[in-house]
Write an enzyme that holds these catalytic residues in place. Structure first.
Site, short mmCIF file in Angstrom:
data_model
loop_
_atom_site.label_atom_id
_atom_site.label_comp_id
_atom_site.label_asym_id
_atom_site.label_seq_id
_atom_site.Cartn_x
_atom_site.Cartn_y
_atom_site.Cartn_z
N LYS A 52 0.85 -1.21 0.00
CA LYS A 52 0.00 0.00 0.00
C LYS A 52 0.88 1.26 0.00
O LYS A 52 0.66 2.19 -0.77
CB LYS A 52 -0.94 -0.01 1.22
CG LYS A 52 -2.05 -1.04 1.11
CD LYS A 52 -2.83 -1.21 2.42
CE LYS A 52 -3.89 -2.30 2.26
NZ LYS A 52 -4.66 -2.56 3.49
N GLN A 96 -4.17 -1.74 9.76
CA GLN A 96 -4.26 -3.05 9.14
C GLN A 96 -4.85 -4.06 10.13
O GLN A 96 -4.46 -4.08 11.30
CB GLN A 96 -2.86 -3.49 8.67
CG GLN A 96 -2.84 -4.73 7.80
CD GLN A 96 -3.47 -4.52 6.42
OE1 GLN A 96 -3.63 -3.40 5.94
NE2 GLN A 96 -3.84 -5.62 5.78
N ASP A 119 -10.60 3.13 4.71
CA ASP A 119 -10.97 1.71 4.59
C ASP A 119 -12.50 1.54 4.53
O ASP A 119 -12.99 0.46 4.22
CB ASP A 119 -10.46 0.92 5.80
CG ASP A 119 -9.14 0.23 5.53
OD1 ASP A 119 -8.93 -0.20 4.39
OD2 ASP A 119 -8.34 0.09 6.48
N1 GUN Z 1 -6.76 -6.67 6.18
C1 GUN Z 1 -7.16 -7.33 5.07
N2 GUN Z 1 -7.73 -6.47 4.19
C2 GUN Z 1 -7.68 -5.25 4.76
C3 GUN Z 1 -8.11 -3.96 4.32
O1 GUN Z 1 -8.67 -3.74 3.25
N3 GUN Z 1 -7.87 -2.94 5.20
C4 GUN Z 1 -7.28 -3.13 6.41
N4 GUN Z 1 -7.11 -2.08 7.21
N5 GUN Z 1 -6.88 -4.32 6.84
C5 GUN Z 1 -7.08 -5.36 6.01
#
Ligand code: GUN
Length: 290
Positions: A52, A96, A119
């Site tokens: 990311k 995350q 998110d």
């Molecule tokens: N863990 C797995 N997918 C995601 C996501 O899209 N965002 C976040 N913050 N954690 C994740």
């Protein structure tokens, strides 16, 4: 059969964002800034967060990565989120998940300011999504909608079967695809889960099958009708001695046998995963523009 290539669709989105950000820069305006929080050292989470941050850099979004040991207290983590909420330089915040057991994901989500919740996990943003109001749509469902749009796969009137009812993928997708919105909705959606009876016969009705269950090779060729569109959300780490890492990434779909029957199918890796990142970048840009 045509592959729905996340690389192609996400590159188009990233290119567009890159141009918009470069225009901001030349006007002397602030560029978007994402704060990412990673707790502990789960290898999959580490890979996702690093990717990311790398993607932000590629298109000119600033990012700050905050790493904490899994022993960090819930209180300290919430304090950090509040600090970022109040920092005018930060436009988007992501924490995350999964988080260590002693930290409540619910409290974390509720602490992130809805205006910075790129998110789209905060109940206020989920509520706006359900009602069709402008909001941050969480990255995986949003990425899938963008992928369908890129390949001009229409959803109005289609039978869509979503397998898996997670808060972050299956449930929001089922809502979005059934909304009265010709850009991505107006489908007849069946949301299947562990208590669904006769999943195979339901899947065989589907024009579009979306597998988001987290089980490798769960969707087999006998479950998919000829010329269906298959979207594979699974990213399962499967032991593979031939790989240097000792594992291979496999989707929820038995790709080898399902692909020949489909009109379109997403590969894993190289499908939905890349779109999730593109959607996050899009949300971060949107957050900065507000
Ligand atoms: N863990 C797995 N997918 C995601 C996501 O899209 N965002 C976040 N913050 N954690 C994740």
């Amino acid at each position: 059969m045509q592959l729905l290539e996340g690389k192609v669709a996400s590159s188009a989105i990233k290119e567009d964002l890159k141009n918009k950000i470069s225009a901001l820069q030349s006007e002397g305006k602030k560029v978007p800034h994402l704060a990412a929080i990673l707790v502990g050292n789960d290898p999959a989470s580490e890979t996702y967060v690093v990717s990311k941050v790398k993607n932000c850099k590629e298109i000119g979004i600033e990012s700050s990565l905050f790493r904490y040991e899994s022993s960090i207290s819930e209180e300290m983590l919430l304090e950090k989120i509040n600090e970022l909420n109040n920092d005018n330089n930060i436009d988007g915040i992501l924490v995350q998940v999964p988080l260590p057991k002693h930290i409540s994901e619910k409290k974390v989500i509720l602490t992130i300011s809805p205006a910075k919740d790129v998110d789209g996990f905060h109940p206020m943003n989920v509520g706006n999504m359900v009602l069709g109001f402008p909001t941050f749509i969480s990255a995986t469902p949003y990425g899938i909608l963008l992928l369908l749009q890129h390949y001009k796969i229409e959803t109005p009137g289609k039978n869509v079967v979503v397998i898996g009812r997670s808060n972050n993928v299956g449930t929001p997708l089922s809502i979005l695809l059934s909304r009265n919105n010709n850009d991505y909705g107006n489908a007849t959606v069946t949301l299947c889960h562990s208590r669904t009876k006769d999943l195979k016969s339901i899947c065989l009705q589907a024009d579009i099958v979306i597998a988001a269950i987290g089980k490798p090779k769960f969707v087999t060729a006998d479950m998919v009708k000829a010329n269906a569109v298959v979207i594979d959300v699974g990213i399962n780490r499967v032991k593979d001695e031939t790989k240097k890492s000792g594992f291979a990434l496999k989707g929820d779909v038995d790709f080898e046998n399902v692909a020949p029957k489909c009109s379109y199918i997403t590969p894993v890796p190289g499908g939905v995963g890349l779109m999730t990142i593109a959607a996050l970048l899009q949300n971060t840009f949107q957050a900065a523009m507000k």
